[in-house]
Design a protein around this motif. Structure first.
Motif, mmCIF file in Angstrom:
data_model
loop_
_atom_site.group_PDB
_atom_site.id
_atom_site.type_symbol
_atom_site.label_atom_id
_atom_site.label_comp_id
_atom_site.label_asym_id
_atom_site.label_seq_id
_atom_site.Cartn_x
_atom_site.Cartn_y
_atom_site.Cartn_z
ATOM 1 N N ALA A 1 0.662 -1.409 0.127
ATOM 2 C CA ALA A 1 -0.018 0.016 -0.048
ATOM 3 C C ALA A 1 0.793 1.319 0.051
ATOM 4 C CB ALA A 1 -1.016 -0.134 1.169
ATOM 5 N N LYS A 2 1.865 1.350 0.578
ATOM 6 C CA LYS A 2 2.858 2.517 0.815
ATOM 7 C C LYS A 2 3.348 2.809 -0.838
ATOM 8 C CE LYS A 2 7.090 4.400 2.522
ATOM 9 N NZ LYS A 2 8.302 4.115 3.387
ATOM 10 N N THR A 3 3.577 1.827 -1.661
ATOM 11 C CA THR A 3 4.045 2.185 -2.937
ATOM 12 C C THR A 3 2.955 2.465 -3.724
ATOM 13 O OG1 THR A 3 5.723 0.561 -3.002
ATOM 14 C CG2 THR A 3 4.983 1.191 -4.965
ATOM 15 N N THR A 4 1.660 2.133 -3.539
ATOM 16 C CA THR A 4 0.582 2.554 -4.342
ATOM 17 C C THR A 4 0.076 4.052 -3.906
ATOM 18 O OG1 THR A 4 -0.213 0.160 -4.587
ATOM 19 C CG2 THR A 4 -1.982 1.919 -4.719
ATOM 20 N N GLU A 5 0.092 4.377 -2.590
ATOM 21 C CA GLU A 5 -0.083 5.514 -2.253
ATOM 22 C C GLU A 5 0.814 6.557 -2.821
ATOM 23 O OE1 GLU A 5 -0.224 5.747 2.098
ATOM 24 O OE2 GLU A 5 -1.677 3.792 2.112
ATOM 25 N N ALA A 6 2.101 6.079 -2.843
ATOM 26 C CA ALA A 6 3.161 7.133 -3.332
ATOM 27 C C ALA A 6 2.906 7.462 -4.979
ATOM 28 C CB ALA A 6 4.482 6.576 -3.222
ATOM 29 N N CYS A 7 2.711 6.181 -5.648
ATOM 30 C CA CYS A 7 2.007 6.467 -7.166
ATOM 31 C C CYS A 7 0.998 7.416 -7.305
ATOM 32 C CB CYS A 7 1.694 5.000 -7.790
ATOM 33 S SG CYS A 7 3.097 4.003 -7.630
ATOM 34 N N MET A 8 -0.196 7.113 -6.544
ATOM 35 C CA MET A 8 -1.385 7.847 -6.315
ATOM 36 C C MET A 8 -0.979 9.518 -6.180
ATOM 37 S SD MET A 8 -3.923 5.476 -4.574
ATOM 38 C CE MET A 8 -5.001 6.574 -4.022
ATOM 39 N N GLY A 9 0.103 9.775 -5.452
ATOM 40 C CA GLY A 9 0.384 10.792 -5.201
ATOM 41 C C GLY A 9 0.690 11.911 -6.269
ATOM 42 N N CYS A 10 0.907 11.430 -7.351
ATOM 43 C CA CYS A 10 1.390 11.972 -8.480
ATOM 44 C C CYS A 10 0.291 11.688 -9.662
ATOM 45 C CB CYS A 10 2.529 11.897 -9.206
ATOM 46 S SG CYS A 10 4.173 11.946 -8.209
ATOM 47 N N HIS A 11 -0.012 10.409 -9.599
ATOM 48 C CA HIS A 11 -1.017 9.942 -10.788
ATOM 49 C C HIS A 11 -2.256 9.994 -10.402
ATOM 50 C CE1 HIS A 11 2.266 8.644 -13.488
ATOM 51 N NE2 HIS A 11 2.943 8.205 -12.239
ATOM 52 N N GLY A 12 -2.680 10.158 -9.085
ATOM 53 C CA GLY A 12 -4.064 10.160 -8.845
ATOM 54 C C GLY A 12 -4.701 8.566 -8.466
ATOM 55 N N SER A 13 -5.938 8.579 -8.397
ATOM 56 C CA SER A 13 -6.322 7.395 -8.183
ATOM 57 C C SER A 13 -6.289 6.464 -9.125
ATOM 58 C CB SER A 13 -7.802 7.452 -7.538
ATOM 59 O OG SER A 13 -8.533 6.139 -7.611
ATOM 60 N N PRO A 14 -6.183 4.910 -8.885
ATOM 61 C CA PRO A 14 -6.081 4.020 -10.201
ATOM 62 C C PRO A 14 -7.390 3.864 -10.747
ATOM 63 C CG PRO A 14 -4.909 3.062 -8.293
ATOM 64 C CD PRO A 14 -5.556 4.341 -7.795
#
Length: 195
Positions: free
Chosen positions: A106-119
């Motif tokens: 989840a930490k990685t997914t949250e970091a990705c969402m910080g720039c890209h937004g919700s999957p």
């Protein structure tokens, strides 16, 4: 880690409640699950989002971009770094590397969402709604890097924001709306963020 479906099943796999929980996804005459039965709201307008495109023709649990690819069904699903291994490796070596955990957590997914937004609402960059569309990049990067709170002397983040906005690049991008003007990503990189 458990899926949200595990909460429905409980500890007793033979109980009537468990059978009902299985039927909620699989139905009485089919083993093919239907995520749309319970999560219909996630599918409204889904065809415009990158990770939801496969759902235009119906939810295929074998499609790598379908619901169970990320969320799992009977076991936890994948995280951003599981499917985007090369990007994960690049980011891990960048200035944003410390924000990441393991590829699927989840930490990685949250970091990705910080720039890209919700999957669930991930737009392709050419879309004006994408967080990384050129006109949106200063706000996307600014969520973390432009600190405008406080009454004291300017923080490094505030100086960075002021420097960009007062610069030719900031004027061209933000004030004139020229999407060909340099953004934060132009100099600092995208997944390979440099200082």
């Amino acid at each position: 880690a458990k899926t949200h479906h595990a909460d429905l099943l409980g500890d007793d796999a033979e109980s009537a409640d468990t059978t009902a929980a299985c039927m909620a996804c699989h139905g009485p005459h089919s083993l093919e699950p239907s995520c749309t039965e319970c999560h219909e709201d996630r599918f409204e307008g889904a065809s415009e989002f990158i990770h939801m495109r496969s759902l235009r023709e119906g939810d295929d649990p074998n499609d790598p971009s379908s619901c169970v690819a990320c969320h799992g069904a009977h076991e936890p699903g994948a995280g951003c770094g599981d499917c985007h291994e090369d990007v994960y490796d690049t980011v891990k070596e960048s200035m944003h590397g410390p924000l990441l955990g393991e590829p699927g957590d989840a930490k990685t997914t949250e970091a990705c969402m910080g720039c890209h937004g919700s999957p669930h609402e991930l737009h392709a960059v050419p879309s004006r709604d994408a967080p990384l569309y050129p006109l949106n990049v200063p706000n996307t990067c600014g969520k973390c890097h432009f600190d405008t709170v406080g009454d004291g002397p300017l923080s490094p983040e505030q100086l960075m924001q002021q420097r960009f906005m007062d610069d030719t690049h900031g004027h061209a991008l933000v004030r004139a709306g020229l999407i060909s003007a340099p953004t934060c990503v132009s100099c600092h990189g995208g997944h390979d963020v440099r200082s």
